[in-house]
Structures are given as structure tokens and as C-alpha cells.
Enzyme design. Sequence first.
Site, PDB file in Angstrom:
ATOM      1  CG  ASP A 327      -2.098  -0.830   0.992  1.00 14.67           C
ATOM      2  OD1 ASP A 327      -2.607  -0.607  -0.084  1.00 14.67           O
ATOM      3  OD2 ASP A 327      -2.569  -1.797   1.788  1.00 14.67           O
ATOM      4  CG  PHE A 397     -11.826  19.449   4.135  1.00 15.94           C
ATOM      5  CD1 PHE A 397     -11.392  20.242   2.910  1.00 15.94           C
ATOM      6  CD2 PHE A 397     -12.377  18.283   4.156  1.00 15.94           C
ATOM      7  CE1 PHE A 397     -11.453  19.275   1.914  1.00 15.94           C
ATOM      8  CE2 PHE A 397     -12.374  17.638   2.955  1.00 15.94           C
ATOM      9  CZ  PHE A 397     -11.740  18.088   2.012  1.00 15.94           C
ATOM     10  CB  ALA A 399     -16.818  15.395   1.938  1.00 17.98           C
ATOM     11  CB  THR A 401     -17.039  23.177   0.845  1.00 19.38           C
ATOM     12  OG1 THR A 401     -16.386  22.800   1.791  1.00 19.38           O
ATOM     13  CG2 THR A 401     -18.523  23.846   1.113  1.00 19.38           C
ATOM     14  NE  ARG A 402     -14.629  18.171  -4.293  1.00 19.00           N
ATOM     15  CZ  ARG A 402     -13.978  18.230  -5.592  1.00 19.00           C
ATOM     16  NH1 ARG A 402     -12.699  17.823  -5.567  1.00 19.00           N
ATOM     17  NH2 ARG A 402     -14.511  18.564  -6.515  1.00 19.00           N
ATOM     18  CG  MET A 403     -13.648  25.464  -0.192  1.00 16.40           C
ATOM     19  SD  MET A 403     -13.576  27.064  -1.437  1.00 16.40           S
ATOM     20  CE  MET A 403     -15.312  27.504  -1.337  1.00 16.40           C
ATOM     21  CB  SER A 404     -10.773  24.357   5.008  1.00 16.17           C
ATOM     22  OG  SER A 404      -9.241  24.428   4.716  1.00 16.17           O
ATOM     23  CE  LYS A 415      -5.310  25.201   4.597  1.00  9.75           C
ATOM     24  NZ  LYS A 415      -6.012  24.081   4.719  1.00  9.75           N
ATOM     25  CG  ASP A 542      -7.849  -4.713   2.279  1.00  9.81           C
ATOM     26  OD1 ASP A 542      -7.809  -4.285   0.916  1.00  9.81           O
ATOM     27  OD2 ASP A 542      -7.075  -3.926   2.894  1.00  9.81           O
TER      28      ASP A 542
END
Lengths: 702, 604
Positions: A327, A397, A399, A401-404, A415, A542
Site C-alpha cells: 500500500d 473542510f 466533503a 465544499t472540498r475547501m477550508s 484553500k 481486503d
Amino acid sequence: MATFAAPPVLDETTLLPKKLAHSRPLFDPPIVRRAVRESLVKLNPATLAKNPVMFVVEVGAALTTIFLVRDIFIHASGTGFYLQIALWLWFTVLFANFAEAMAEARGKAQADTLRKTKTDSMARRIAPGGAIEVVPASKLRAQDVVICQVGDIIPGDGEVIEGIATVDESVITGESAPVIRESGGDRSAVTGGTKVLSDQIKIRITSNPGETFLDRMIALVEGAERQKTPNEIALNILIAGLTLIFLLAVVTLQPFSGYAVSSAGSGEIPSVAVLVSLLVCLIPTTIGGLLSAIGIAGMDRVIQHNVLAMSGKAVEAAGDVNTLLLDKTGTITLGNRQAVEFAPVDGVSGPELADAAQLASLADETPEGRSIVVLAKQAYNLRGREVADHEAHFIPFSAYTRMSGVDLNGRRLRKGATDVIVQFVIEKGGVIPPNFTEMSDRISRTGGTPLAVADGGRLLGIVHLKDIVKGGMHERLEHLRAMGIRSVMITGDNPLTAAAIANEAGVDDFLAQATPKDKMEYIKKEQAQGRLVAMTGDGTNDAPALAQADVGVAMNTGTMAAKEAGNMVDLDSNPTKLIEIVAIGKQLLITRGALTTFSIANDVAKYFAIIPAMFMATYPALNALNIMRLHSPQSAVLAAVIFNALIIIALVPLALRGVKYKPESAARMLRRNLLIYGIGGIIAPFPGIWLIDRLLGMLHLA
Amino acid sequence: MTSIGVLNVVVYFVVILLVTKPLGVFMTKLFAGERTFLHPLLRPLEKLTYRLCRIRETSEQRWTQYTASLIAFSLMSFLFAYLIQRLQGFLPLNPMHFGTAKAPAGATAMTPDLAFNTAVSFVTNTNWQNYGGETTLSYFVQMTALTVQNFVSAAAGVAVSIALIRGFARKQANNIGNFWVDLVRATLYIFLPLSLLGALFLCSQGAIQNFRKYATVTTMEGATQTIAQGPVASQEAIKMVGTNGGGFFNTNSAHPFENPTPLSNFVQIFMIFAIPAGLTYTFGMMVADKRQGWALFAAMSVLFLAGVLVCYPAEQAGNPLLAKLGLETRATNLQSGGNMEGKEVRFGIPTSALFAVITTDASCGAVNSMHDSYTPIGGLVPLFNIQLGEVVFGGVGAGIKGMLLFAILAVFIAGLMVGRTPEYIGKKIEQKEVKMAMLALILMAANILVFTGVSSVAKFAQNGYWNSPGPATANVNNNGPHGFSEILYAYTSTNGNNGSAFAGLNGNTPWYNLSLGLATLIGRFLFIIPMLAVAGSLAAKKKLPVTSGTLPTHGALFVGLLIGTVIIVGALTYFPALSLGPIVEHFLMRQGKLFSMAFFSIWS
């Protein structure tokens, strides 16, 4: 993905870490005492019959003893010599038993420690009606549901179905730091015998008494379930076959010498003791005596690395692995990405971008966010500032808006992923600078993640986040390649990023945007080409791939499904361990091969000692073969037998510790080992037997 | 050693080296069913054979069926050969009336035990002879019973080795070829053309080919001498090229009608190694890695040259006792020097020693000199060569089989030292392979050692059937260690399906006929069957990819390892026996003690 413990410190030249979790000195006095006792018990012919080589030695020793007793009764001469032969033959058997007992004793001592922790605790079981009843843990069956509170010993293996708790798993892992166990996800498995340190959890028991992980672990370290591995069986056939051939050579020597004696008219047919001595010297007692010890010690070494191998076969297969699936995160790279560069767009200065990025990251406690603050300080000496809550509004942050970022003094610093920030800037009426897309692509191509920074409608630039390849990883993968093992990086990243990291780390191949199904298919494809595949995994998804892989190492932090699918469990949950396991597997096979070669090569010298001695009276001319110039026939035979016995005991440490292993190509390894154990094995007994012969002479023993 | 002698060896080796590739390529194509340059000529014959015998060319067999076919074929061949010998008195082409009342005085009777021994011997490509051809057998028997077996037993040997190679070459396959097709192809395309050419060449050198009665001539001294005749050349060529070795005449290739000139001698030894050498290349081609074939070739070459380098100097040095007596034993322009006892003057020491080494490296067994008369060390080489398992080029087919067995063992023991479970040519060497290889080794050792042991101490009753009364050792010509060597050599030679005799042992008694025959059968079939089992097991396996972690089996290191394994296994098994035979004899000779012909019992 769970977080992983830091890898152990590595020596540059070897793949085996120096500090081992369950290590103990090779000759621990209590273990030695136990082994000495056991080696006498193992004289029982019924148990010894499983080892054809040593069984032949025991039969030979018994025969010699019977003839000795007869000789004493009829007052025959030379009983002193026969007594010594008989004694040394018995010692040969005892030394081999001791080697095996030593290997077993180490596991048994560890099993005892584990057993002590397995006290019969009481469990609070939830009856079907919902009432709580207190029952002994041994009465629990799979599917029972129990409640555990602070200070409780978890009564059996199970799955957390409700709640979250910190658990002390040091009983199993040796690691004292508590771990978190919670319902759902990949951290829901708990192990019987571990202790709840905080909170309360509801557990569904998944194993019946006697079948728990702890039980299995005890059985494994104790070697109770030890079955011979396929290679060990094949090797056993080989040495049993050689024993038969030598038996034929020695038994037919009796009629041959019958002819020789009557033809030469002098001398006599060699005595049973001398024929038995020749036989014992020729048959591969060294490997025959040490073979099972090597196997047990190999398993023990795996356990010392805090890995539980469900079978010796898995350890052996590890030595054969052609392809390692590793991984990316946590194995090849450090768990987190770090900021390495501020790339301002035209018209923006570096410090300006860094300042904005730092402000936007002040409340960001993720490793990425922290690394931005640190980089800003290192690059432009910008100190992290305390920003009071009333003047700043932090935007965490999400999920969605995917920005903070932060709203501070009317500035709206953000960003985030480039596409999101571009959209944000356009919404605020800004324009996208011409070189921005090019910059972002450049970073992507090199395996980095571009993090765009904007101040309202003004796009300031990009923070270059990078996966950091672990130190020394490149060299380790290089070693693997030298050993003929391909390393394959598994990552969820896009192919571009994956390719760049793969290149930096030096893996041979990578699987980008990998789903569990992709992994499975990759394994099957490799296996179809005749390759053996090893992988690590921890999640329930897995499990199929772990089961499919030839060597599947499940992380102890993983789910019960993963642990059951794999054939090894790493108690440290350190995926890099795979490389060590491969090394142990190889070392185990090399040790076997080396001692077999050594054992057979030794025979040459023994012939030169015994054959002239045997026929000294019949054919004195054969003394020309006595190239060691051994001083008498008796001492020659005795010296060979003593050497043969002592070499077993001398090689016990090698058998238990394994031969020195250095990752290199098969051709080089073969050359070196053939030189040491093949040529060395031919030469070594000459001075050895000569020396023993001198000592016997000095002590007037022969 | 003389420079001409050394040159002989070098030229010989170079010629073998040169034919290895073309023969190897030819055989690869042939057994893959591809067209060769001989197909226009022989394909109709091949097809006709299949039609007559109802062989389906395209169907293949599992290893068990392949083995069953081989055994069935051998059994029928045995019955055929046995009956023809027993019935020779009623059959044509018998000008000397063998097997009838009109047989010449001194003719050997074809008893049931001798016929058994001879039939077994020729069916198994051994050609141990407890009879003299010219005093025992009619031309009809020589041609139909013996020469036919020379062809088909050799072809069967090649077939089996091709089947074993297929085991390495194929992946996850059930079948290893069709025995009948392999047998027909080997006979028609390999042995028939080579024997034809060989026979014509031998005729050109002076070998005879006729059906005449034996000639009676008066010698220059005035004595009468009977000169045996017969269809010699046709049997001689296949005797060499099929590594059979059974001579038409008692003295085998020392006889001027069998092997008339130094040139015919060179061609004969060339014929022995040609096909076995070619098979190493075939192996490399079939497993798709020619280096693997050359590695086997190299190992065989080293062992061969080592044998020559021991045997030839030992013979050239001769007996030190003669030198001590003041006799000139060095080679000069006027004399060969060294040990010429039992050697033909037209061949001399180098080509006699070379012949002896080659014929025992390969399981040929033809001889052009008396191995019994060699110096102890010179005689040790042929004996030890056979004990190594006939792997130094070996008999047609047998050599590569044996060498692959040792390769399996070498890889298994030393291969572990590279940290992987052993593999060879991409095939994992596991329990089954090790078990079968060890089984074959154990049976071979038991065969030689037990029979020799029994014969060294067995005693026979007065008026018994088995042997003349007294100890079995009374059948040997020499006492002491040399007599022991004679017995050891006999069972070694029959077990190895070599067929050469050290001589000095009167083997034509029921005990020796039957025990040597039994040793022959064990040496042939109990070696082939385990190896075919290995072939079946290997064919079914996956082929593993080669990586830098794979034990390389084509370099000098592996060649050395393989040689070491062959020598150490051979030496460890037979050192005690050899030390009581040629080794002690050597040291005794240096002390001045010899073991001359002694027709007295050592027990009396």
C-alpha cells in the site's frame, strides 16, 4: 485506513530489524534446562521414529550397546573402545534432541506467558430478553452479545456493535499504548484477553471457547499444531533416501570385507560397532538432527517480529514470493502529504501567498494544514499567529465544499482543490491567471497535489503538497529487486500522481485508483503467470484479496474478516513488515539448504578416516588413504564419530538463529553459500577429526 | 601421454561439439512433428507404419500410459528375442548349425538361462554377453533377435528421454507424448539412416557383411584356424550409434572384422557420443533456453575429459613393477610403452583408453580392449563411470535422463541456499520429484551392492543347478581385490545397462545369467519408471517466471554444482566397495603385489 506504528529501525545492509518485540537471548538458562530435560524424553523410539535419520542412529546406538554388554559378559577385549563408541552414539541422538527441544522450549516459554493472561474472567451477557446475566467467559458461544466496561477483560474475540472504547492490547501485541475500538468501520474487532480502559462497549462474540485468537496464538507459539511444511517433507525424503543408500553401502561392506579377509588371509570383518560408526558418520545426521529445529526456529523468528503465521507453509511461501503488493500510504510514503513549495501566480509574491496560506491553515489541525504553517515559517520566517475567535471565522473542510479557510478582517481566504478554488474565484468575480493551469499540471505530473489558495476573487497561487517517500525505501526496494522480487504500489491516487510516486520510490509497478476488485484481479493475473504474491491488508474489503494472495498479512488493527482471510497477522500492524517476513522465509530455506549441503559434504573426510582404519589389518596398503595420519584405527573411528556428534551441537546456534542473510541475487548467494557450506563442508572435518584424534591420543582414550 | 594421443582426444571432442547442434536441432524438429530434410524420403514409410500398427499419430498419452506402452513393448520384444534364440536350430541362416546336433565342437549351448540373459540384455539396450557370438548364435538370431532390438531398444531409450524433456517443457499439461510415435520416429529418422551410412562406411574399412560358412585357413605357422564370418557391418553400426555395444564376435570392437582400422575406430566412438550429445541441445531447444542444454553438455564434457585424463595417463604409465625391472615403459618412436596388455596394436594406448572411457560414459559397452587388463586406476575409471549412473553423455536417451535426475537433486539441495523452494527450468522441485529421484538412486545402489554382496559370499552345493559347486567367487579369473572388481564390475555394468565386461568372470551359469539379467531389468525399468513419473508430475506444473531471485542453472557455477553432485553421490555410495577393489589394488601394485590369473578357489 488505520494509522500505523512507526517502522522499526533498520540496518542498511539487512532487511531484518535489530530490535525485536519478543526477542530473548539464544541460550536463556531456564530454556536450556527445559531443553536438556526434553531431550531425554525425546529418546522414546516412538517419537524418534518420525525422524528417520536420528532413528537409525538410535537403533545403531542400541545395537552397539547390546554388543557391548555381551562383550563385557564374555570378558572380550576392547570394551573400552566400544563403550566410548556407544556413548558418543547416544550423545549424537541426545544432541539432535537437544536442538529440537531448544527450538521448542523457546515457543513453550512464550506460550506459558500468554497462558497466564488467560484467566477465566466473568462476562456480562445480554440475554435474549435484554436482561444482563453474569456468566463465566468459557460459557460464551459465538453470536452471544456482552457488555464490557472500564477495567473489564474482554471475554472473547468479537465485533464491537455499539459504543467506542480505548482498549489495552498489550497482552497480544506487547505494545502498551491503548488503541481505540469502535462499532462499524475497520476498527471494530476486539480480541479476548485484552482490557477495556475507558467507556463501555457492546460486543458480539465471534468465536467459541478454545478457538479464540489467544488460543490460536498459544497453539502457534507452542508449536502444538506444527505440521511439516512441503519443503521440509521433501527434504526429509531426500535425507531418508540418502540414509537408505548409506545403509546399503555399509551393510554390503560386511560381505565385501568377508571376501577381502578370506582373500587376503589376514584381518577380520569389521565389528558391528565399527560398521555402525561408519553408518552414523555417513548418514546426514547434521541436517537430520537440526531440520525440525530450523523449522521451529523459523516460526519463532516470525513471532519475534510480532507476526503470527498461521502455518509454517506460509513462512516458506514468503521466501518464494515474486511480487509484493505494498500500500502506498503508510508503507511506501509517510501517512500524510506535506507542503513543500509555494508557487505564486504572476503578480503575487511568495511571502504574500505563504501568508495567506498560513492564515487559511491556522485552524487546520490536519497534518497537511500543519505542514503549510511550518513551511511558511521555514521559507519566509512567517510565524504562526494567534488569531482571536471574534475577528476570525474559520471555515472547516467539508466533503461537500472540498475547501477550508478563514474569514478574517473581511478577507475571505480559501484553500482547496484547484477546480473548487477556481470556481470560488470566478464566483467572486475574479479571473484565472494564464499560467495557473500549467502550474497546477506541473505539480500533478511530479506526483504532488496542487492546493490552490485564493483571497476572495483573487487567485494567489498554489501550495505544492507532496507525498513523502519513507527514508530508505528506495534502497529496500532495490534489495528486493536484487532478490528477484517485484514491488507493486497500490494507491487510490490518480495514475499521474501514482506514476510519479512510483518513480520516486522505485517500485516496479503500480496500481492506481485501486479498488479491492482491482487488487484481486492483479493478484490473479500475477498468479496466472506463475508468480507468488504477498500483500497486506486490514479492511473487510481486503479479505478476498488476502485470501487469494499466497502470503496475506492482515493487520492486527484490522477487522476480524481480514485477520481470518490472511495467513499471517501482524500484531504491530506495520505493513512494511512484509519485507521482513520475506527475508525470514528466505533465511529459513537457506539455513536448511546450507546445513544439508554441509552435512553431505562432511562425508568425504569421514570416509578417509574410517575406511583405512576398518581394513588396516586386511589391507595395510589402504593406509595410503589415511591422509589425516590418524594414529590408530580405533582413534580414527572414534574421532570421526565424535566429530559427527559435536558438529550437531556446534551448529545448534546456527540452526536456531538462521544463517546470515544478505539480500542479493540468487547467483551471488549461491556462489557464497556453496563456498562456505559446500567447499567448507568438505574441508572442515579434516582438521576437526585430526584434532580430536590428537586429543584422544593425549588422553589415552584410544 | 603422447602428443598424438592428446591430439586424438582433442579432435574427437571437437567433432562431437560440432555435431551437437545440428543433431539436436534435427531431433527437436522430429519429435515436435515438424518436417525435416528426411521427410520426403521417410514420411511415407512412417505413415505406412502407423497404418499397419493402427497408431493414431496425433493422440497423446499420460505418463502412466506412456510407461505401460514401453513395458508392453519391451515384454513382447523379450518374448520374441527369447524364442528366436531358443528355436535357432529350426530357423534359417544357420550355416554353422548352432542349436542342432551338427553344431561345431566347442559351441555354446543356448540354455534357457542364457537365452533369458541375452534377451533381457538386448531388449534393455544393455548387451551384456555371457556368450561369444561366433560360437553360439546363427546369423538369423544375430539379425532378427539382436540387431532388431539394437534399433528399437535404442529408440525406446530416446523416446523416454524426449518424454522426460517434454515434462520440463510443457506447462499444466496432462500428456507427455505418444510412446509409439516417438519410437517409430526415432527408429526411422535417426537410427535407420545413421546405421545405413555407418554400415557402408565400416564395410569400406574392411568390416565384413556375408552369410558364409566360417572359413578354415592354414596359418603361416601351419596351424589351422577357423575364421568366423557373418553379417557384421549391419549389426556393428547400430551397435555403436544405438549405444548398444553387443559385439557380433566375442572380442567385440577389438575384432578386425568389427573394427578394422584406426579410422573405423574413430567413427565408432564418434557414433557412441553423437546422439547423446545432440540430445543435450534438443533439451535446451525444447525448454526454450539453449543455455540449459549447453550447461548439461558442459557438465558431461568435464566429466568425460576428467575420465580420459585419469585413465589414459594411468595406462600410458603402465605397471611400475616393469619399470623397476629395468624395462623401458615410456612411449618411443618404436614402441607404445605403457600397459599394452589386452590392447590392440592398431589402436594403441590412447584410442584404447579413449574408447574405454567413452563406452562406459555412455552406456554403450562395446570394447576395443580388455578392461580387465587395465592398471587398477585405468580400470577404476570405466567402473566408476558406470557407477556415476551413465550420465556422462550416457546411452541414447539414458544419459540425459540420468543427468536430469542429478540436476533435480543438485537444485533441490543447493537451490535452497538461494532462499527459495527449489526450481529447475521453471518447474518447482517438490516432494514427488525428490521422492522419485531418490527412489531411482536407492534402487540403483541396492541393485549393484546387494547382488555384488551376495555373489561375494554365496556358496553353491554339489550337483546344484545354479552354479558349479563352491563359492560364486570361484567364477572369477583373479583372486584378491582384482577378482572382487570383476564381480563388482559385472553388476555395475548390468545395472547401468552398459554391457561392457571387465571380463574375467565366467557369467554363463544359471546363477550369473539370472542374477545379472535381473540386475539388468531393475537397472532399466526401475530407473525409467520413476523418471517418467517425474515427467508426468513436471508436465502438470506451472512454469515459473525467471527472476534474479531464481537459481541460475546455465552458468559455470551450476555446471560445477552438477558435476559435484554427480561425483559426490557416486563416490559416497561406492567408495567402500571401490576401496576394496581397484583402490587397494592400486596401492598393493605399488607395493609390488599383483593378482594374476588364478583358477583356484580362494576358500580352498
